[in-house]
Write a protein that holds these residues in place. Structure first.
Motif, mmCIF file in Angstrom:
data_model
loop_
_atom_site.group_PDB
_atom_site.id
_atom_site.type_symbol
_atom_site.label_atom_id
_atom_site.label_comp_id
_atom_site.label_asym_id
_atom_site.label_seq_id
_atom_site.Cartn_x
_atom_site.Cartn_y
_atom_site.Cartn_z
ATOM 1 N N ASN A 37 0.837 -1.206 0.000
ATOM 2 C CA ASN A 37 0.000 0.000 0.000
ATOM 3 C C ASN A 37 0.875 1.260 0.000
ATOM 4 N N HIS A 38 1.929 1.233 0.803
ATOM 5 C CA HIS A 38 2.890 2.344 0.859
ATOM 6 C C HIS A 38 3.465 2.620 -0.541
ATOM 7 N N GLU A 39 3.898 1.563 -1.201
ATOM 8 C CA GLU A 39 4.506 1.734 -2.528
ATOM 9 C C GLU A 39 3.481 2.150 -3.578
ATOM 10 N N LYS A 40 2.225 1.696 -3.424
ATOM 11 C CA LYS A 40 1.169 2.113 -4.358
ATOM 12 C C LYS A 40 0.878 3.608 -4.214
ATOM 13 N N ILE A 41 0.987 4.126 -3.001
ATOM 14 C CA ILE A 41 0.832 5.571 -2.797
ATOM 15 C C ILE A 41 1.930 6.296 -3.569
ATOM 16 N N HIS A 42 3.156 5.738 -3.554
ATOM 17 C CA HIS A 42 4.255 6.341 -4.339
ATOM 18 C C HIS A 42 3.965 6.281 -5.841
ATOM 19 N N VAL A 43 3.311 5.220 -6.297
ATOM 20 C CA VAL A 43 2.966 5.133 -7.723
ATOM 21 C C VAL A 43 2.033 6.280 -8.084
ATOM 22 N N SER A 97 15.163 13.006 7.911
ATOM 23 C CA SER A 97 15.008 13.716 6.640
ATOM 24 C C SER A 97 14.251 12.853 5.634
ATOM 25 N N TYR A 98 14.598 11.560 5.571
ATOM 26 C CA TYR A 98 13.922 10.617 4.679
ATOM 27 C C TYR A 98 12.438 10.520 5.007
ATOM 28 N N LYS A 99 12.119 10.375 6.288
ATOM 29 C CA LYS A 99 10.710 10.217 6.692
ATOM 30 C C LYS A 99 9.910 11.507 6.524
ATOM 31 N N PHE A 103 6.554 12.893 0.077
ATOM 32 C CA PHE A 103 6.079 11.629 -0.499
ATOM 33 C C PHE A 103 6.119 10.513 0.546
ATOM 34 N N GLU A 104 7.202 10.453 1.304
ATOM 35 C CA GLU A 104 7.332 9.414 2.335
ATOM 36 C C GLU A 104 6.399 9.686 3.509
ATOM 37 N N HIS A 105 6.305 10.948 3.874
ATOM 38 C CA HIS A 105 5.448 11.311 5.006
ATOM 39 C C HIS A 105 4.008 10.867 4.737
#
Ligand SMILES: [Zn+2]
Length: 129
Positions: A37-43, A97-99, A103-105
């Motif tokens: 689901n996390h990666e689909k949000i990135h898509v 910084s990454y989190k 997009f990651e947040h």
């Protein structure tokens, strides 16, 4: 398209369990529904950025050079990298910084909401900037 590739995450990207590359998902474990689901949000974010980048780079390409079209698929990653660097200067902490990258947040915030993408508004990551 979701591809399970254990070797990639056990030998190369050992600190990660999944990655989205140009709309394709590579995951360590197909059973990890939150990760997927996390990666689909990135898509979705990738497609939205690519759409806007397509309008911008497409217009520039029309007047200057078709080479600008190469900017469309990498716009998401350029934004991602710039935002990471700005946050790294601010926080001086790679993990934080990454989190905090918008997009990651958004993806971490909503990865356990499996209906999120059905109701998500366009450019919703903007709320996390
Ligand atoms: Zn992510």
């Amino acid at each position: 398209m979701i591809i399970q590739w254990k070797w990639l995450f056990e030998k190369v990207l050992t600190r990660f369990a999944g990655i989205m590359l140009f709309g394709f998902l590579f995951v360590k474990d197909l059973e990890d529904k939150e990760l997927i689901n996390h990666e689909k949000i990135h898509v979705r974010q990738f497609l939205e950025i690519s759409l806007v980048a397509g309008l911008v780079f497409g217009t520039v390409a029309w007047f200057i050079s078709l080479w600008f079209l190469l900017g469309i698929p990498v716009a998401f990653y350029i934004w991602y990298g710039i935002e990471f660097l700005i946050r790294l200067i601010k926080y001086r902490d790679r993990e934080k910084s990454y989190k905090k990258i918008s997009f990651e947040h958004e993806a971490y915030d909503k990865e356990d909401d499996f209906t999120y993408l059905q109701n998500r508004r366009f450019w919703r990551f903007w709320k996390y900037i």
